[in-house]
Scaffold this motif. Structure first.
Motif, PDB file in Angstrom:
ATOM      1  N   VAL A 378     -40.043  -5.711 -21.450  1.00 30.27           N
ATOM      2  CA  VAL A 378     -39.088  -4.825 -20.781  1.00 30.27           C
ATOM      3  C   VAL A 378     -39.317  -4.827 -19.271  1.00 30.27           C
ATOM      4  O   VAL A 378     -38.369  -4.918 -18.475  1.00 30.27           O
ATOM      5  N   MET A 379     -40.573  -4.746 -18.844  1.00 30.49           N
ATOM      6  CA  MET A 379     -40.870  -4.674 -17.409  1.00 30.49           C
ATOM      7  C   MET A 379     -40.630  -6.017 -16.714  1.00 30.49           C
ATOM      8  O   MET A 379     -40.197  -6.051 -15.557  1.00 30.49           O
ATOM      9  N   GLU A 380     -40.899  -7.114 -17.391  1.00 34.65           N
ATOM     10  CA  GLU A 380     -40.619  -8.420 -16.796  1.00 34.65           C
ATOM     11  C   GLU A 380     -39.122  -8.590 -16.569  1.00 34.65           C
ATOM     12  O   GLU A 380     -38.684  -9.084 -15.521  1.00 34.65           O
ATOM     13  N   LEU A 381     -38.316  -8.160 -17.553  1.00 37.33           N
ATOM     14  CA  LEU A 381     -36.866  -8.237 -17.398  1.00 37.33           C
ATOM     15  C   LEU A 381     -36.394  -7.291 -16.297  1.00 37.33           C
ATOM     16  O   LEU A 381     -35.495  -7.629 -15.520  1.00 37.33           O
ATOM     17  N   ALA A 382     -37.000  -6.111 -16.201  1.00 44.73           N
ATOM     18  CA  ALA A 382     -36.625  -5.144 -15.157  1.00 44.73           C
ATOM     19  C   ALA A 382     -36.894  -5.714 -13.767  1.00 44.73           C
ATOM     20  O   ALA A 382     -36.111  -5.497 -12.835  1.00 44.73           O
TER      21      ALA A 382
END
Length: 460
Positions: A378-382
């Motif tokens: 999720v954080m990599e995509l964010a």
């Protein structure tokens, strides 16, 4: 004379009072252009430069002022890692033996034919270079292991449960006790297993991981125990099983609760006897391994239901480590989100990013069924969705609704499978607009077209 290049460049000092010999030897050693070669005609000049830490010193025994034995002794007192090769015209065996006993790497006699001496010297230098390269690789791997498996760095959090896990890992590292790790998918069971192995006395031996659930039932026995040539159709040669492969080190059996009952009996015998025999063979192979098992199931409940052997359960329980789900770790969600963000922007040379208050609240409200693995994705995509902004806002965080995207992160999947699912989600969201999705995810449009052509993505 044709020479193979040394596998590792060497810094070589030559000490000899014969100027012609020194010049000829220096020319020979410089045939390997990566070598650094420095000639010296007296010991005083050599010791004035020894702070440069040469790998090798070739040394004449019969020197004015200080003889070879004295020079060798002083070199060893300064740096015993320098390899000293004595090259001398004196042929007394007693002297050669004494020099070797006092730390000389080898002793060569100057022959009438310098080519012979050069060939012998080159063989010695090749061995030294190979050893140096191996030492450098070992140091590199040890450094990587130390950085990667410092569990205080990857088990990030201030929740009380994390402090308890630190304590249990430390206890496990000090002994060879069997360890059983339980927890939901994505909580980091294999990372804990590696932390135990690479911080224990077995860290230089193999760490072998086997996901029992990922291996077809008809292959799991041969995968674990190995087989002899001709044991069954298709067994064209002997194969070593995972137990033997891990000998001396650690065998990590993930999803142990998926092992069939018929194989549980064989596993119990191996755990008890610490020996294994390959399928189709009679040879008994002694085992010196640590076993770490992991499962998302409650094995005691499985034992009560007769789907897991009770005697095997008690053999494998050992030191139990229960990993908490991310939703029970409170503000650790934010600490981990910031950690994964920092890692991603550093690896991809993006500007440093912070989390807005709205983004933090959005993360704290999400149950994270995929736990830490899901949060990382999720954080990599964010980071990608926030483009060049320095702040990740709530709108940049995509949290998947498992009721609309079936079973996302609830199963053990590869990074490539997650990647396909994320891209497919955005293709569906933006009505198969490949160019827009490529821009949103910072992926080459040719990559998306290739994945579509290969059937990895579907355009409706």
């Amino acid at each position: 004379m044709s020479l193979k290049l040394l596998p590792q460049p060497l810094k070589i000092f030559i000490l000899d009072d014969d100027a012609f010999f020194v010049k000829a030897l220096a020319h020979f050693l410089n045939l390997n252009p990566d070598n650094t070669v420095k000639p010296f005609l007296d010991a005083k000049s050599l010791f004035a430069n020894i702070h440069e830490q040469p790998d090798v010193i070739t040394l004449d025994y019969q020197m004015p002022g200080m003889d070879g034995a004295q020079v060798l002794k002083k070199i060893r007192s300064i740096n015993e890692n320098i390899k000293v090769i004595v090259i001398s015209s004196q042929e007394k065996v007693k002297v050669a033996v004494e020099l070797l006993n006092n730390g000389a790497y080898d002793y060569l006699v100057k022959g009438e034919d310098p080519t012979e001496t050069h060939t012998l010297l080159w063989d010695l230098l090749t061995k030294i270079a190979n050893a140096k390269r191996l030492e450098a690789r070992v140091e590199e791997l040890q450094e990587q292991v130390a950085q990667r498996y410092d569990y205080s760095k990857f088990l990030i959090g201030k929740d009380a449960s994390i402090a308890t896990i630190y304590s249990l890992i430390e206890k496990a590292c000090k002994t060879n006790i069997t360890v059983s790790i339980t927890g939901e998918t994505g909580t980091g069971k294999e990372m804990v297993a590696k932390a135990i192995h690479y911080n224990s006395e077995r860290k230089k031996a193999p760490f072998v991981a086997v996901n029992v659930a990922a291996i077809p039932k008809e292959l799991i026995e041969s995968e674990l125990f190995g087989y002899e040539k001709g044991a069954f159709t298709g067994a064209h040669s002997r194969r070593i099983g995972k137990f033997e492969e891990a000998n001396g080190g650690t065998l990590f059996l993930d999803e142990i609760g998926e092992l069939e009952l018929s194989l549980q009996a064989k596993l119990l015998r191996i755990v008890q006897e610490r020996e294994v025999s390959r399928i189709g063979g009679n040879e008994i192979v002694p085992l010196n391994i640590r076993i770490i098992v992991a499962t998302h199931k409650n094995l005691l409940e499985e034992a009560k239901k007769k789907t897991f052997r009770e005697d095997l359960y008690y053999r494998l329980m050992g030191l139990p480590i229960q990993l908490p789900p991310l939703r029970d770790r409170g503000n650790d969600v934010i600490l981990l989100a910031l950690h994964f963000t920092d890692l991603f922007v550093k690896e991809n040379k993006l500007p440093k990013k912070t989390l807005s208050q709205d983004a933090r609240q959005k993360l704290l409200k999400h149950p994270f069924p995929g736990n830490v693995r899901e949060l990382k994705s999720v954080m990599e995509l964010a980071c990608v969705m926030s483009d060049d902004l320095n702040t990740i806002d709530a709108e940049h965080i995509t949290l998947y609704n498992t009721s609309t995207i079936d079973d996302l992160l609830n199963q053990e999947r590869t990074l490539k499978e997650y990647e396909h699912q994320i891209i497919q989600y955005f293709l569906d969201k933006y009505n198969n607009d490949v160019l827009l999705v490529a821009k949103k995810l910072d992926v080459g449009k040719s990559t998306l077209y290739r994945m579509i052509q290969a059937g990895e993505l579907k355009v409706k």
